[in-house]
Design an enzyme around this catalytic site. Structure first.
Site, PDB file in Angstrom:
ATOM      1  N   TYR A  59       0.843  -1.208   0.000  1.00 51.15           N
ATOM      2  CA  TYR A  59       0.000   0.000   0.000  1.00 51.15           C
ATOM      3  C   TYR A  59       0.872   1.249   0.000  1.00 51.15           C
ATOM      4  O   TYR A  59       1.735   1.383   0.845  1.00 51.15           O
ATOM      5  CB  TYR A  59      -0.908   0.037   1.232  1.00 51.15           C
ATOM      6  CG  TYR A  59      -1.905  -1.077   1.375  1.00 51.15           C
ATOM      7  CD1 TYR A  59      -2.210  -1.933   0.323  1.00 51.15           C
ATOM      8  CD2 TYR A  59      -2.556  -1.292   2.592  1.00 51.15           C
ATOM      9  CE1 TYR A  59      -3.140  -2.959   0.474  1.00 51.15           C
ATOM     10  CE2 TYR A  59      -3.479  -2.310   2.744  1.00 51.15           C
ATOM     11  CZ  TYR A  59      -3.763  -3.139   1.686  1.00 51.15           C
ATOM     12  OH  TYR A  59      -4.668  -4.158   1.842  1.00 51.15           O
ATOM     13  N   LEU A 219     -17.218  -3.278   2.388  1.00 49.19           N
ATOM     14  CA  LEU A 219     -18.270  -2.372   1.902  1.00 49.19           C
ATOM     15  C   LEU A 219     -18.283  -2.291   0.377  1.00 49.19           C
ATOM     16  O   LEU A 219     -18.832  -1.345  -0.190  1.00 49.19           O
ATOM     17  CB  LEU A 219     -18.101  -0.982   2.518  1.00 49.19           C
ATOM     18  CG  LEU A 219     -18.354  -0.917   4.027  1.00 49.19           C
ATOM     19  CD1 LEU A 219     -18.016   0.462   4.575  1.00 49.19           C
ATOM     20  CD2 LEU A 219     -19.813  -1.262   4.344  1.00 49.19           C
ATOM     21  N   GLY A 222     -17.230   0.830  -1.278  1.00 46.44           N
ATOM     22  CA  GLY A 222     -18.106   1.960  -0.973  1.00 46.44           C
ATOM     23  C   GLY A 222     -19.539   1.784  -1.421  1.00 46.44           C
ATOM     24  O   GLY A 222     -20.418   2.542  -1.001  1.00 46.44           O
ATOM     25  N   LEU A 224     -21.757  -0.384  -0.577  1.00 48.71           N
ATOM     26  CA  LEU A 224     -22.660  -0.721   0.516  1.00 48.71           C
ATOM     27  C   LEU A 224     -22.837   0.402   1.533  1.00 48.71           C
ATOM     28  O   LEU A 224     -23.564   0.249   2.509  1.00 48.71           O
ATOM     29  CB  LEU A 224     -22.190  -2.009   1.207  1.00 48.71           C
ATOM     30  CG  LEU A 224     -22.182  -3.245   0.293  1.00 48.71           C
ATOM     31  CD1 LEU A 224     -21.559  -4.443   0.996  1.00 48.71           C
ATOM     32  CD2 LEU A 224     -23.596  -3.586  -0.182  1.00 48.71           C
TER      33      LEU A 224
END
Length: 320
Positions: A59, A219, A222, A224
């Site tokens: 990351y 999620l 995003g 959800l």
């Protein structure tokens, strides 16, 4: 984790680790959140009783100008600034890479852990994931190397992500047979609009071996959260992937069910989506990220939301 009467009764176990039931994703640190904003999010999460932070050595290598390690570096700076390393259950990963994966040879794992420890400004990692399986490396080499890291005190517990069920079974079997460090957790892609990425053979292995599950994409990038609606544009680097769910019958049914259940509780769809995951077998702590402090409350609220069985059934049925 520091004493906190509000959260002490809701922590869950991953091996010998006690974790808050919502893991804060570090993928946005150094991507959509700069260091100052990342610090604000981390401070707010910790102030709410959160202690479980997830990152990876890769990351955020996908960002132009980045090379990977930016998230770990920001976290290391935060630990140094706040003096709170011992209060946090820190998870990071090895085996990814950009543009080519690092892989899971013994030398790759050993160099990977040293680089992560340096960026994180710590001498141990609480939960160390093999980020992507490397089928070219025998299970014996992977587990023996990880066991060395545990024996040296550089890693407390080990875990797996992005691994096939049969390979995970082989890794666990070898650990047990040789009495070596053993995976205690699994990080699969799993959410209300992506169930077959975990349910089935992989979930069966996790259940059979007592693995704790910490789903990523909890999620669905995003979707959800409920902010993606027909005719609505969302300013987000992840909008293309999230908006695609609007085009599916499942996505529309899930969104309608989330709205119904959220209205019942006066809460947000994101809170409900995470609470559904928390009620699933083996799930200990879904992973969700926030690039601003304002995005945190609906995520944190999930740990105290108890859905009724009819509500759980409604969501599960909508996502079939």
């Amino acid at each position: 984790m520091a004493d906190n009467t509000d959260t002490a009764d809701i922590t869950r176990k991953i091996g010998g680790l006690s974790v808050f039931p919502l893991s804060l994703g570090g993928n946005v640190f150094g991507w959509t959140a700069n260091e100052a904003e990342s610090f604000r999010v981390l401070d707010a999460y910790a102030a709410a009783g959160g202690n479980f932070i997830d990152t990876a050595d890769v990351y955020s290598a996908w960002v132009p100008g980045n090379q990977g390690g930016e998230s770990e570096t920001i976290l290391g700076n935060w630990f140094a600034s706040r003096g709170n390393r011992s209060d946090v259950v820190l998870a990071t990963k090895v085996g990814g890479g950009s543009p080519e994966p690092r892989g899971l040879t013994s030398s790759a794992i050993k160099s990977g852990v040293e680089e992560s420890l340096q960026r994180l400004r710590t001498d141990y990692i609480d939960l160390y994931y093999t980020h992507y399986d490397d089928p070219s490396v025998p299970v014996e080499e992977i587990i023996t190397t990880l066991d060395e890291l545990v024996r040296e005190g550089k890693v407390r517990e080990i875990a797996a992500s992005n691994v096939a069920a049969d390979r995970l079974e082989a890794l666990l079997t070898f650990s047990t047979r040789e009495n070596l460090a053993r995976y205690v957790a699994l990080q699969p892609h799993y959410n209300l609009v992506s169930r077959d990425t975990f349910e089935g053979d992989l979930a069966d292995v996790a259940t059979r071996h007592g693995l704790a599950t910490a789903p990523y994409y909890a999620l669905a990038s995003g979707f959800l959260t409920g902010k993606y609606r027909p005719g609505t544009a969302v300013d987000s680097p992840r909008s293309t992937g999230a908006a695609k769910h609007l085009e599916t019958e499942r996505g529309q049914k899930v969104l309608a069910a989330l709205d119904d259940v959220a209205a019942n509780h006066g809460t947000e769809p994101a809170t409900v989506a995470l609470a559904w995951l928390l009620a699933r077998p083996t799930v200990v702590a879904p992973i969700a990220s926030a690039r601003t402090v304002d995005q945190l409350p609906p995520l944190l609220a999930s740990v105290n939301l108890k859905l009724t069985q009819p509500e759980l059934d409604l969501l599960t049925s909508a996502s079939d």
